[in-house]
Design a protein around this motif. Structure first.
Motif, PDB file in Angstrom:
ATOM      1  N   GLN A  21      79.920  17.129  53.424  1.00 27.13           N
ATOM      2  CA  GLN A  21      79.582  16.895  52.025  1.00 27.13           C
ATOM      3  C   GLN A  21      78.748  18.057  51.464  1.00 27.13           C
ATOM      4  O   GLN A  21      78.966  18.512  50.340  1.00 27.13           O
ATOM      5  CB  GLN A  21      78.780  15.607  51.935  1.00 27.13           C
ATOM      6  CG  GLN A  21      78.988  14.843  50.658  1.00 27.13           C
ATOM      7  CD  GLN A  21      78.089  13.618  50.624  1.00 27.13           C
ATOM      8  OE1 GLN A  21      77.877  12.966  51.659  1.00 27.13           O
ATOM      9  NE2 GLN A  21      77.558  13.310  49.472  1.00 27.13           N
ATOM     10  N   LEU A  22      77.824  18.536  52.293  1.00 27.70           N
ATOM     11  CA  LEU A  22      77.004  19.685  51.880  1.00 27.70           C
ATOM     12  C   LEU A  22      77.890  20.888  51.566  1.00 27.70           C
ATOM     13  O   LEU A  22      77.751  21.523  50.518  1.00 27.70           O
ATOM     14  CB  LEU A  22      76.014  20.037  53.006  1.00 27.70           C
ATOM     15  CG  LEU A  22      75.259  21.363  52.837  1.00 27.70           C
ATOM     16  CD1 LEU A  22      74.220  21.259  51.724  1.00 27.70           C
ATOM     17  CD2 LEU A  22      74.578  21.771  54.150  1.00 27.70           C
ATOM     18  N   GLN A  24      81.091  21.008  50.871  1.00 31.11           N
ATOM     19  CA  GLN A  24      81.907  20.769  49.665  1.00 31.11           C
ATOM     20  C   GLN A  24      81.124  21.078  48.413  1.00 31.11           C
ATOM     21  O   GLN A  24      81.621  21.726  47.485  1.00 31.11           O
ATOM     22  CB  GLN A  24      82.331  19.306  49.608  1.00 31.11           C
ATOM     23  CG  GLN A  24      83.683  19.034  50.234  1.00 31.11           C
ATOM     24  CD  GLN A  24      83.991  17.541  50.208  1.00 31.11           C
ATOM     25  OE1 GLN A  24      83.515  16.821  49.322  1.00 31.11           O
ATOM     26  NE2 GLN A  24      84.772  17.097  51.167  1.00 31.11           N
ATOM     27  N   ARG A  25      79.880  20.616  48.383  1.00 30.15           N
ATOM     28  CA  ARG A  25      79.061  20.838  47.189  1.00 30.15           C
ATOM     29  C   ARG A  25      78.681  22.297  47.035  1.00 30.15           C
ATOM     30  O   ARG A  25      78.693  22.834  45.929  1.00 30.15           O
ATOM     31  CB  ARG A  25      77.847  19.921  47.208  1.00 30.15           C
ATOM     32  CG  ARG A  25      78.292  18.503  46.832  1.00 30.15           C
ATOM     33  CD  ARG A  25      77.215  17.499  46.834  1.00 30.15           C
ATOM     34  NE  ARG A  25      76.084  17.799  45.966  1.00 30.15           N
ATOM     35  CZ  ARG A  25      74.983  17.050  45.927  1.00 30.15           C
ATOM     36  NH1 ARG A  25      74.906  15.984  46.682  1.00 30.15           N
ATOM     37  NH2 ARG A  25      73.993  17.368  45.129  1.00 30.15           N
ATOM     38  N   LEU A  26      78.393  22.966  48.141  1.00 28.93           N
ATOM     39  CA  LEU A  26      78.086  24.401  48.052  1.00 28.93           C
ATOM     40  C   LEU A  26      79.317  25.181  47.593  1.00 28.93           C
ATOM     41  O   LEU A  26      79.222  26.093  46.770  1.00 28.93           O
ATOM     42  CB  LEU A  26      77.588  24.933  49.401  1.00 28.93           C
ATOM     43  CG  LEU A  26      76.258  24.380  49.925  1.00 28.93           C
ATOM     44  CD1 LEU A  26      75.887  25.033  51.253  1.00 28.93           C
ATOM     45  CD2 LEU A  26      75.133  24.578  48.916  1.00 28.93           C
ATOM     46  N   ASN A  27      80.488  24.804  48.114  1.00 28.63           N
ATOM     47  CA  ASN A  27      81.728  25.472  47.695  1.00 28.63           C
ATOM     48  C   ASN A  27      81.954  25.317  46.203  1.00 28.63           C
ATOM     49  O   ASN A  27      82.321  26.276  45.513  1.00 28.63           O
ATOM     50  CB  ASN A  27      82.931  24.906  48.451  1.00 28.63           C
ATOM     51  CG  ASN A  27      82.979  25.409  49.886  1.00 28.63           C
ATOM     52  OD1 ASN A  27      82.331  26.400  50.226  1.00 28.63           O
ATOM     53  ND2 ASN A  27      83.731  24.717  50.730  1.00 28.63           N
ATOM     54  N   THR A  28      81.752  24.109  45.698  1.00 27.62           N
ATOM     55  CA  THR A  28      81.955  23.864  44.268  1.00 27.62           C
ATOM     56  C   THR A  28      81.008  24.729  43.436  1.00 27.62           C
ATOM     57  O   THR A  28      81.424  25.330  42.443  1.00 27.62           O
ATOM     58  CB  THR A  28      81.729  22.373  43.941  1.00 27.62           C
ATOM     59  OG1 THR A  28      82.543  21.602  44.811  1.00 27.62           O
ATOM     60  CG2 THR A  28      82.056  22.057  42.500  1.00 27.62           C
ATOM     61  N   VAL A  29      79.760  24.804  43.870  1.00 36.36           N
ATOM     62  CA  VAL A  29      78.792  25.644  43.147  1.00 36.36           C
ATOM     63  C   VAL A  29      79.256  27.102  43.156  1.00 36.36           C
ATOM     64  O   VAL A  29      79.267  27.776  42.123  1.00 36.36           O
ATOM     65  CB  VAL A  29      77.375  25.523  43.775  1.00 36.36           C
ATOM     66  CG1 VAL A  29      76.431  26.577  43.220  1.00 36.36           C
ATOM     67  CG2 VAL A  29      76.819  24.128  43.537  1.00 36.36           C
ATOM     68  N   ASN A  32      82.421  27.759  40.999  1.00 37.05           N
ATOM     69  CA  ASN A  32      82.208  27.678  39.551  1.00 37.05           C
ATOM     70  C   ASN A  32      81.240  28.718  39.020  1.00 37.05           C
ATOM     71  O   ASN A  32      80.859  28.678  37.852  1.00 37.05           O
ATOM     72  CB  ASN A  32      81.678  26.286  39.173  1.00 37.05           C
ATOM     73  CG  ASN A  32      82.741  25.223  39.397  1.00 37.05           C
ATOM     74  OD1 ASN A  32      83.934  25.489  39.246  1.00 37.05           O
ATOM     75  ND2 ASN A  32      82.314  24.037  39.792  1.00 37.05           N
ATOM     76  N   LEU A  99      70.898  17.307  51.560  1.00 30.97           N
ATOM     77  CA  LEU A  99      71.357  16.919  50.222  1.00 30.97           C
ATOM     78  C   LEU A  99      70.259  16.251  49.392  1.00 30.97           C
ATOM     79  O   LEU A  99      70.552  15.620  48.382  1.00 30.97           O
ATOM     80  CB  LEU A  99      72.608  16.027  50.285  1.00 30.97           C
ATOM     81  CG  LEU A  99      73.853  16.755  50.798  1.00 30.97           C
ATOM     82  CD1 LEU A  99      75.004  15.778  51.000  1.00 30.97           C
ATOM     83  CD2 LEU A  99      74.274  17.856  49.845  1.00 30.97           C
ATOM     84  N   PRO A 102      69.604  19.235  45.062  1.00 32.03           N
ATOM     85  CA  PRO A 102      70.946  19.464  44.516  1.00 32.03           C
ATOM     86  C   PRO A 102      71.264  20.947  44.303  1.00 32.03           C
ATOM     87  O   PRO A 102      70.616  21.611  43.493  1.00 32.03           O
ATOM     88  CB  PRO A 102      70.916  18.727  43.164  1.00 32.03           C
ATOM     89  CG  PRO A 102      69.471  18.597  42.825  1.00 32.03           C
ATOM     90  CD  PRO A 102      68.693  18.626  44.104  1.00 32.03           C
ATOM     91  N   GLU A 104      73.564  22.194  42.774  1.00 27.95           N
ATOM     92  CA  GLU A 104      74.130  22.387  41.432  1.00 27.95           C
ATOM     93  C   GLU A 104      73.111  22.976  40.455  1.00 27.95           C
ATOM     94  O   GLU A 104      73.471  23.408  39.361  1.00 27.95           O
ATOM     95  CB  GLU A 104      74.645  21.055  40.876  1.00 27.95           C
ATOM     96  CG  GLU A 104      75.858  20.483  41.626  1.00 27.95           C
ATOM     97  CD  GLU A 104      75.503  19.806  42.953  1.00 27.95           C
ATOM     98  OE1 GLU A 104      74.303  19.545  43.201  1.00 27.95           O
ATOM     99  OE2 GLU A 104      76.429  19.556  43.760  1.00 27.95           O
TER     100      GLU A 104
END
Ligand code: UDP
Ligand code: MG
Length: 194
Positions: A21-22, A24-29, A32, A99, A102, A104
């Motif tokens: 999950q970590l 995935q969130r780092l990849n999204t950041v 983008n 996590l 955030p 983000e």
């Protein structure tokens, strides 16, 4: 690969359950963002699958770098190890791997950096912890404020974006028993809590 503008430094101790999950969130950041970003993951002597997960990831994705400590040294030294190998030209974001911080917030923090702040630190309004830990944290920061001549911001952890020059100063400080958020305050320059 060219030198990144920003490094994320993430200490990990037995975080196999949140690892995917970590990432995935780092990849999204990273996906983008217009910034070039690389991540430094530090394994602090985990006893679970964290080091294996890190290793597999770093083979798959060149944006991820890994540091493996020889045993568990604790959060502050894991962070210190990570900060010692950063290559970013602009700034470094220090973030917990569980996590609770955030990732983000990177673009917002980076905007403050662009406005001229050397340290952008997060201030917690709420904390999802057990009552005892919550009370302990509240007490700790207020006690530190009383006994310390350095103005350490209340309810802020290590979660922050710090400029390259502040990272360089942190890396030059020889303290063995390190309290990064206090040392970060001590260094000075323009700092802001978000
Ligand atoms: N951590 C670490 N070494 C340790 C304990 C924790 O590297 O000995 C990592 C942990 O995986 C997490 C971060 O440091 O990413 C913060 O740890 P924790 O959540 O225990 O601290 P708290 O949230 O209570 O401040
Ligand atoms: Mg935590």
């Amino acid at each position: 690969m060219p030198v990144p503008q920003v490094n994320l430094v993430v200490p990990l101790y037995n975080e196999e359950q949140v690892f995917d999950q970590l990432i995935q969130r780092l990849n999204t950041v990273m996906d983008n963002s217009d910034l070039s970003i690389e991540v430094i993951l530090i394994d602090d002597g985990s006893h679970d699958a964290t080091p294996q997960l890190m290793e597999q990831l770093s083979y798959r994705d060149a944006r991820y770098h890994t540091v493996f400590l020889s045993r568990n040294f604790g959060h502050q030294l894991a962070l210190t190890a990570g900060l010692s190998v950063v290559t970013a030209t602009d700034a470094v974001m220090v973030i917990d791997g569980d996590l609770q911080d955030p990732p983000e917030l990177l673009p917002e923090f980076y905007n403050y950096y662009k406005e001229g702040y050397d340290v952008v630190y997060a201030v917690r309004e709420k904390r999802k912890e057990g009552l005892l830990k919550k009370v302990a944290y509240k007490f700790f920061y207020r006690f530190m404020k009383r006994v310390s001549y350095i103005d350490i911001p209340l309810d802020s952890g290590d979660f922050s974006l710090i400029s390259r020059r502040v990272v360089d100063q942190l890396n030059r400080m020889p303290e063995e028993s390190r309290f990064i958020r206090g040392m970060r305050s001590w260094i000075g320059y323009k700092q802001i809590g978000v």
